[in-house]
Design a protein around this motif. Structure first.
Motif, PDB file in Angstrom:
ATOM      1  N   ASP A   1      -1.775   4.967   2.526  1.00  0.00           N
ATOM      2  CA  ASP A   1      -0.977   4.120   1.637  1.00  0.00           C
ATOM      3  C   ASP A   1      -1.548   4.129   0.226  1.00  0.00           C
ATOM      4  OD1 ASP A   1       0.761   1.772   0.800  1.00  0.00           O
ATOM      5  OD2 ASP A   1      -1.230   0.859   0.682  1.00  0.00           O
ATOM      6  N   ARG A   2      -2.879   4.005   0.094  1.00  0.00           N
ATOM      7  CA  ARG A   2      -3.502   4.028  -1.228  1.00  0.00           C
ATOM      8  C   ARG A   2      -3.338   5.393  -1.882  1.00  0.00           C
ATOM      9  NH1 ARG A   2      -2.932   0.423  -3.702  1.00  0.00           N
ATOM     10  NH2 ARG A   2      -1.272   0.251  -2.179  1.00  0.00           N
ATOM     11  N   TYR A   3      -3.411   6.462  -1.073  1.00  0.00           N
ATOM     12  CA  TYR A   3      -3.224   7.816  -1.615  1.00  0.00           C
ATOM     13  C   TYR A   3      -1.816   7.985  -2.191  1.00  0.00           C
ATOM     14  CZ  TYR A   3      -1.918  12.745  -1.430  1.00  0.00           C
ATOM     15  OH  TYR A   3      -1.422  13.982  -1.741  1.00  0.00           O
ATOM     16  N   VAL A   4      -0.804   7.564  -1.433  1.00  0.00           N
ATOM     17  CA  VAL A   4       0.586   7.692  -1.894  1.00  0.00           C
ATOM     18  C   VAL A   4       0.819   6.814  -3.117  1.00  0.00           C
ATOM     19  CG1 VAL A   4       3.014   7.346  -1.282  1.00  0.00           C
ATOM     20  CG2 VAL A   4       1.423   8.288   0.408  1.00  0.00           C
ATOM     21  N   ALA A   5       0.275   5.574  -3.102  1.00  0.00           N
ATOM     22  CA  ALA A   5       0.499   4.636  -4.202  1.00  0.00           C
ATOM     23  C   ALA A   5      -0.094   5.140  -5.512  1.00  0.00           C
ATOM     24  CB  ALA A   5      -0.096   3.276  -3.843  1.00  0.00           C
ATOM     25  N   ILE A   6      -1.214   5.866  -5.441  1.00  0.00           N
ATOM     26  CA  ILE A   6      -1.898   6.306  -6.664  1.00  0.00           C
ATOM     27  C   ILE A   6      -1.509   7.733  -7.052  1.00  0.00           C
ATOM     28  CG2 ILE A   6      -4.181   6.846  -7.639  1.00  0.00           C
ATOM     29  CD1 ILE A   6      -5.258   4.452  -6.006  1.00  0.00           C
ATOM     30  N   CYS A   7      -1.367   8.606  -6.040  1.00  0.00           N
ATOM     31  CA  CYS A   7      -1.071  10.005  -6.335  1.00  0.00           C
ATOM     32  C   CYS A   7       0.430  10.291  -6.442  1.00  0.00           C
ATOM     33  CB  CYS A   7      -1.693  10.906  -5.263  1.00  0.00           C
ATOM     34  SG  CYS A   7      -3.490  10.791  -5.180  1.00  0.00           S
ATOM     35  N   CYS A   8       1.251   9.531  -5.714  1.00  0.00           N
ATOM     36  CA  CYS A   8       2.718   9.728  -5.763  1.00  0.00           C
ATOM     37  C   CYS A   8       3.411   8.375  -5.904  1.00  0.00           C
ATOM     38  CB  CYS A   8       3.209  10.431  -4.496  1.00  0.00           C
ATOM     39  SG  CYS A   8       2.269  11.876  -4.011  1.00  0.00           S
ATOM     40  N   PRO A   9       3.151   7.643  -6.985  1.00  0.00           N
ATOM     41  CA  PRO A   9       3.659   6.266  -7.086  1.00  0.00           C
ATOM     42  C   PRO A   9       5.182   6.160  -7.057  1.00  0.00           C
ATOM     43  CG  PRO A   9       2.772   7.029  -9.193  1.00  0.00           C
ATOM     44  CD  PRO A   9       2.392   8.048  -8.173  1.00  0.00           C
TER      45      PRO A   9
END
Length: 328
Positions: free
Chosen positions: A123-131
């Motif tokens: 979730d943190r990866y998607v939120a920061i890398c693919c917001p």
């Protein structure tokens, strides 16, 4: 401690020793342990309640946090009642089947928690890398499927456990070195070849904890790469949303890996250090996780403050004051 003969015994019970060398202090040690358990249940229930009633928290990160809180309550509840019975009432024996159930619950719930922590890292990866795609990727239905997958995965990995334990004959001491039942601890009491159990345990550790921790590390490598391409303010804001999750990961994996290493390569089996490490692994994360998220998450912190203020106003309301004056 009574002596046990060396003949093969029926799978009736095991003996829990609590904390070696501190049996006289068990009664008093039970009070802080009970307090920790109450804090864990109250803290995690509060987090779950706040996430449920606060519409602004109906986001993937907090829905996964809700799952983590539920698992923390279950994992501490699977051990604490028997530990309290042991410490307060000197009830040393645990039935074989009860031990098997407790063992299954502890290990399967640990697998579920590891999966949820991995989902939170994703979730943190998607939120920061693919917001821009965050909402489309992590929909409510997909989050529910991830939660279901965590339960199925944890239970499926531990499904062979009862079979591998029940096949073993026990003819040595029935005394377990912990305050609860662990696979590593029980299998060492068997008077048969336990290589199958050892291999099975290693496969579970590698395929669950090892793989999850590796993927979490990889996700944070990508997160750091993406964060350092942002402005300083945006970078700090992005990394700030990860601090709580990093703390939860460290609280879970560091004691777990340390305890696993001690079981397999250490020579302090049954020592006070060993037992304290085991208790920290199961008791400390459920207590500290809600505190960490409560401190770091503004919405949760504000809602908790409102709950306290409401309770204080109710306690000092005219009706309460009138009732107290009538009693006097």
């Amino acid at each position: 401690m009574p002596a046990f003969n060396s003949s093969i015994f029926t799978k009736a019970n095991f003996i829990l020793v609590g904390i070696p060398g501190l049996r006289e202090a068990h009664f008093w040690l039970a009070f802080p342990l009970c307090l920790l358990y109450l804090f864990a249940v109250l803290g995690n229930c509060t987090v779950m309640y706040i996430i449920k009633v606060e519409q602004s928290l109906h986001e993937p990160m907090y829905l996964f946090l809700c799952m983590l809180a539920a698992i923390d309550i279950l994992i501490s509840t699977s051990t604490m009642p028997k530990m309290m019975d042991l410490f307060w009432f000197d009830s040393l024996t645990i039935d074989f089947n009860a031990c098997l159930i407790q063992m299954f619950c502890i290990h399967s719930l640990s697998g579920m928690e590891s999966t949820v922590l991995l989902a939170m890292a994703f979730d943190r990866y998607v939120a920061i890398c693919c917001p821009l795609r965050h909402g489309a990727i992590l929909t409510n239905s997909r989050i529910a499927k991830i939660g279901l997958a965590a339960v199925i995965r944890g239970a499926a990995l531990m499904a062979p456990l009862p079979i591998f334990i029940k096949r073993l004959p026990f003819c040595r001491s029935r005394v377990l070195s912990h305050s609860y039942c662990l696979h590593q601890d029980v299998m060492k009491l068997a008077c048969a070849d336990i290589r199958v159990n050892i291999v099975y345990g290693l496969i579970v550790i590698i395929s669950a904890i090892g793989l999850d921790s590796l993927l979490i590390c990889l996700s944070y490598i990508f997160i750091l790469r993406a964060a350092f391409s942002l402005s300083r303010e945006a970078r700090l804001k992005a990394l700030g949303t990860c601090i709580s999750h990093i703390c939860a990961v460290l609280l879970f994996y560091v004691p777990f890996i340390g305890l696993s290493m001690v079981h397999r390569f250490g020579n302090i089996n049954g020592s006070v250090v060993h037992i304290v490490m085991a208790n920290i692994h199961l008791l400390v994360p459920p207590v500290l996780n809600p505190i960490v998220y409560g401190v770091k998450t503004k919405q949760i912190r504000q809602r908790i403050m409102r709950l306290f203020q409401r309770a204080r106003r109710w306690d000092h309301s005219p009706g309460q004051v009138h009732n107290r004056s009538e009693k006097h």
